[in-house]
Write a protein that holds these residues in place. Structure first.
Motif, PDB file in Angstrom:
ATOM      1  N   SER A  48      -0.732   9.237 -11.507  1.00 37.58           N
ATOM      2  CA  SER A  48      -0.362   7.912 -11.006  1.00 37.58           C
ATOM      3  C   SER A  48       0.000   7.978  -9.536  1.00 37.58           C
ATOM      4  O   SER A  48       0.337   9.030  -8.999  1.00 37.58           O
ATOM      5  CB  SER A  48       0.825   7.347 -11.795  1.00 37.58           C
ATOM      6  OG  SER A  48       1.966   8.181 -11.639  1.00 37.58           O
ATOM      7  N   GLU A  49      -0.047   6.811  -8.897  1.00 39.55           N
ATOM      8  CA  GLU A  49       0.404   6.672  -7.517  1.00 39.55           C
ATOM      9  C   GLU A  49       1.766   5.986  -7.507  1.00 39.55           C
ATOM     10  O   GLU A  49       2.130   5.283  -8.451  1.00 39.55           O
ATOM     11  CB  GLU A  49      -0.589   5.820  -6.716  1.00 39.55           C
ATOM     12  CG  GLU A  49      -1.974   6.433  -6.580  1.00 39.55           C
ATOM     13  CD  GLU A  49      -2.901   5.542  -5.760  1.00 39.55           C
ATOM     14  OE1 GLU A  49      -2.393   4.852  -4.842  1.00 39.55           O
ATOM     15  OE2 GLU A  49      -4.096   5.520  -6.054  1.00 39.55           O
ATOM     16  N   GLN A  50       2.509   6.209  -6.422  1.00 40.15           N
ATOM     17  CA  GLN A  50       3.801   5.544  -6.278  1.00 40.15           C
ATOM     18  C   GLN A  50       3.579   4.049  -6.073  1.00 40.15           C
ATOM     19  O   GLN A  50       2.754   3.647  -5.252  1.00 40.15           O
ATOM     20  CB  GLN A  50       4.565   6.110  -5.085  1.00 40.15           C
ATOM     21  CG  GLN A  50       5.989   5.603  -4.967  1.00 40.15           C
ATOM     22  CD  GLN A  50       6.904   6.122  -6.074  1.00 40.15           C
ATOM     23  OE1 GLN A  50       6.846   7.286  -6.431  1.00 40.15           O
ATOM     24  NE2 GLN A  50       7.739   5.250  -6.610  1.00 40.15           N
ATOM     25  N   PHE A  51       4.266   3.236  -6.859  1.00 39.54           N
ATOM     26  CA  PHE A  51       4.170   1.786  -6.731  1.00 39.54           C
ATOM     27  C   PHE A  51       5.144   1.330  -5.661  1.00 39.54           C
ATOM     28  O   PHE A  51       6.349   1.572  -5.761  1.00 39.54           O
ATOM     29  CB  PHE A  51       4.482   1.124  -8.070  1.00 39.54           C
ATOM     30  CG  PHE A  51       4.294  -0.364  -8.092  1.00 39.54           C
ATOM     31  CD1 PHE A  51       3.124  -0.936  -7.654  1.00 39.54           C
ATOM     32  CD2 PHE A  51       5.300  -1.201  -8.559  1.00 39.54           C
ATOM     33  CE1 PHE A  51       2.942  -2.320  -7.681  1.00 39.54           C
ATOM     34  CE2 PHE A  51       5.133  -2.577  -8.599  1.00 39.54           C
ATOM     35  CZ  PHE A  51       3.947  -3.134  -8.145  1.00 39.54           C
ATOM     36  N   GLN A  52       4.629   0.707  -4.644  1.00 40.72           N
ATOM     37  CA  GLN A  52       5.481   0.241  -3.555  1.00 40.72           C
ATOM     38  C   GLN A  52       6.211  -1.031  -3.979  1.00 40.72           C
ATOM     39  O   GLN A  52       5.597  -2.055  -4.228  1.00 40.72           O
ATOM     40  CB  GLN A  52       4.631  -0.020  -2.303  1.00 40.72           C
ATOM     41  CG  GLN A  52       3.961   1.226  -1.735  1.00 40.72           C
ATOM     42  CD  GLN A  52       4.961   2.316  -1.375  1.00 40.72           C
ATOM     43  OE1 GLN A  52       5.985   2.045  -0.741  1.00 40.72           O
ATOM     44  NE2 GLN A  52       4.673   3.543  -1.782  1.00 40.72           N
ATOM     45  N   PHE A  53       7.516  -0.921  -4.069  1.00 42.21           N
ATOM     46  CA  PHE A  53       8.333  -2.071  -4.444  1.00 42.21           C
ATOM     47  C   PHE A  53       8.148  -3.191  -3.428  1.00 42.21           C
ATOM     48  O   PHE A  53       8.184  -2.966  -2.220  1.00 42.21           O
ATOM     49  CB  PHE A  53       9.803  -1.661  -4.508  1.00 42.21           C
ATOM     50  CG  PHE A  53      10.726  -2.772  -4.892  1.00 42.21           C
ATOM     51  CD1 PHE A  53      10.868  -3.151  -6.211  1.00 42.21           C
ATOM     52  CD2 PHE A  53      11.460  -3.450  -3.928  1.00 42.21           C
ATOM     53  CE1 PHE A  53      11.722  -4.185  -6.574  1.00 42.21           C
ATOM     54  CE2 PHE A  53      12.324  -4.481  -4.270  1.00 42.21           C
ATOM     55  CZ  PHE A  53      12.446  -4.840  -5.592  1.00 42.21           C
ATOM     56  N   SER A  54       7.917  -4.393  -3.933  1.00 36.74           N
ATOM     57  CA  SER A  54       7.692  -5.524  -3.034  1.00 36.74           C
ATOM     58  C   SER A  54       8.751  -6.598  -3.241  1.00 36.74           C
ATOM     59  O   SER A  54       9.444  -6.617  -4.263  1.00 36.74           O
ATOM     60  CB  SER A  54       6.303  -6.128  -3.270  1.00 36.74           C
ATOM     61  OG  SER A  54       6.320  -6.992  -4.393  1.00 36.74           O
TER      62      SER A  54
END
Length: 258
Positions: free
Chosen positions: A38-44
């Motif tokens: 998985s890739e890091q999910f950038q918190f928005s």
């Protein structure tokens, strides 16, 4: 057809052995996705809407995300599609009690996560009915979801995984997807797994392409808050398989881009 066959085969395995197999499978798959797949999910700071088939799915799958957004004052709305009556059997009197219990539990859990009652909606469809709605009921449900989407105009929409190995969960995904198309709004659609890791044999139902779309979101700062919110569902914790809850107490949540 394949899914039905696999589920029938599972019935032939003693429950204790099946729980052990499913726990090992879910643990290994989650570790692989969190560690390498998985890739890091950038918190928005985008507002969010969470669609939950039953009262507890939203907290298990998205509790950390909800808490992080609410701590920053970002709007989050939650919609429950069913009344959750099916978790304790078919006795009508017990089911009527469970409907009210689960509703109160959801309000408490979401209060812990920071969501006010005014942002919580109950569509009250009968638990277990979502895949079998007649055309009129189905369109009515899509219309209800579409109106909520147009009212809130969220930047992100969270739904159960389309291969979540639970009929109500998978139906929720498709109902919301149709409602998004009908509403005409532009959103980022994210899928949260509840039963997928537990029930879906790797590379048979969950394909490599499914896993490739996985993202992980750190919830370390709100991990304790999510744990308390999960504990606000005592009626459900006692009915789930041994070890099932452990994955949802992790410091990261897993989402899949659609």
């Amino acid at each position: 057809m394949l899914k039905t066959t696999l589920m029938e085969l599972q019935k032939l395995i003693p429950s204790n052995l099946l729980n052990t197999i499913q726990y090992i499978h879910a643990s290994l798959l989650a570790k692989f996705i969190l560690g390498w797949g998985s890739e890091q999910f950038q918190f928005s700071e985008a507002s969010a809407m969470v669609f939950s088939p039953h009262q507890d799915d939203e907290t298990l799958g998205c509790g950390g995300m909800i808490a992080r957004k609410r701590e920053q004052g970002i709007k989050v709305a939650v919609t429950f599609l069913t009344d959750g009556r099916g978790s304790h059997g078919t006795d009508t009197n017990i089911q009527n009690q469970i409907i009210q219990i689960r509703k109160q539990e959801s309000l408490k859990a979401l209060s812990i996560l920071g969501v006010s009652p005014s942002e919580i909606h109950f569509l009250d469809k009968e638990d277990g009915s979502l895949p079998d709605l007649n055309p009129e009921e189905k369109q009515q449900t899509i219309d209800q979801i579409s109106e909520l989407l147009k009212r809130y105009q969220p930047g992100e929409v969270y739904v159960p995984h389309r291969k979540d190995c639970h009929r109500d969960h998978e139906a929720t995904y498709y109902l919301v997807k149709e409602a998004i198309a009908q509403s005409g709004i532009k959103v980022q659609l994210l899928q949260y797994p509840i039963w997928a890791f537990w029930r879906a044999p790797l590379f048979i139902l969950l394909k490599l392409n499914d896993i490739k779309s996985a993202y992980r979101l750190s919830i370390t700062s709100v991990q304790e808050k999510k744990k308390r919110a999960i504990a606000a569902y005592p009626s459900q914790m006692q009915t789930l398989p041994p070890g099932f809850i452990k994955r949802f107490l992790s410091s990261e949540e897993i989402f899949f881009h659609s």
